[in-house]
Structure formats: C-alpha cells, structure tokens
Motif scaffolding. Structure first.
Motif, short mmCIF file in Angstrom:
data_model
loop_
_atom_site.label_atom_id
_atom_site.label_comp_id
_atom_site.label_asym_id
_atom_site.label_seq_id
_atom_site.Cartn_x
_atom_site.Cartn_y
_atom_site.Cartn_z
N ALA A 1 -24.44 44.58 -58.91
CA ALA A 1 -24.94 43.80 -57.78
C ALA A 1 -24.31 44.31 -56.50
O ALA A 1 -23.10 44.48 -56.40
N ASN A 2 -25.16 44.59 -55.51
CA ASN A 2 -24.72 45.05 -54.19
C ASN A 2 -23.89 46.33 -54.25
O ASN A 2 -23.13 46.61 -53.34
N ASN A 3 -24.00 47.09 -55.33
CA ASN A 3 -23.25 48.34 -55.48
C ASN A 3 -21.76 48.16 -55.20
O ASN A 3 -21.12 48.98 -54.57
N ASP A 4 -21.21 47.06 -55.69
CA ASP A 4 -19.80 46.73 -55.46
C ASP A 4 -18.95 47.23 -56.62
O ASP A 4 -18.90 46.60 -57.67
N PRO A 5 -18.29 48.37 -56.45
CA PRO A 5 -17.48 48.91 -57.55
C PRO A 5 -16.31 48.02 -57.93
O PRO A 5 -15.90 47.99 -59.08
#
Length: 120
Positions: free
Chosen positions: A3-7
C-alpha cells in the motif's frame, strides 16, 4: 502489493510475521496460517532436540545428575525460555542449570575445588 509503496510498512509486516513464526517454533505458539501443522510440529521437535543436545553436550554433569528427568525438564524450560537473538549456547546451558537449581531439581552449586598447587 504494498500500500502506497511504503517499504517501512512492508518491513514491519514481515518482522511481525517472522516473530509469529519464531514464537510458534520455539515457544509452542500457535501455528501461523498457511503452514501444515504436522510438518510444523516435526520442525518444532527437531529444533528442540537440537537445542537439547547442545545443552547436554555443554553441561554433561547437569544431564548426568538429572538422568531420565533431563529431557522433560529441558523441554519445559525451553518452552518457558525460548532462545533469543544473540544469545549463546553456553548461556542457555547455564540458564537451564540455574532454572533446575531454582526448581530444586539439581543440587546446590558446588564450590570450586582448590588444586594441589594452589595454597591458602
């Protein structure tokens, strides 16, 4: 997908899943979803047996004194005291011996004997 490219969120989820897996393997926690319970139990027993063998090797006098009680006592200890990251096998063996002494299963710690070349 993340989600949201949140690493950082993905790392946190992975860390939580790894902690759940280790708890299940080492402290008899619930088997995580997606794992075959029978195969998981085989791995759990194998890890416990390996740890028990190492403690027996590092503390043969403790194992000898406990005799047939060694295995059930160690298994109870291992569930209550799972290995932690960074802990050493010698520390684990010493902690098991202290756990047994506290439970009254082992005789009191013996004083070191003086060697003949050491004098008072």
């Amino acid at each position: 997908m993340i989600a949201n490219n949140d690493p950082s969120a993905a790392r946190e989820r992975l860390a939580a899943q790894q902690a759940e897996l280790l708890n299940a393997l080492l402290a008899k926690g619930p088997v995580p979803a997606g794992f075959d319970e029978q195969r998981f139990d085989v791995e759990r027993r194998a890890l416990l047996s390996k740890r028990r063998g190492i403690v027996r090797m590092l503390g043969p006098e403790v194992a000898d004194e406990l005799g047939d009680r060694f295995r059930p006592l160690f298994d109870a200890y291992a569930v209550e005291n799972p290995r932690r990251a960074g802990s050493r096998a010698r520390e684990d063996a010493a902690a098991f011996a202290e756990w047994c002494r506290a439970a009254g299963e082992l005789s009191a710690k013996r004083k070191a004997r003086w060697k003949f070349w050491q004098s008072n």
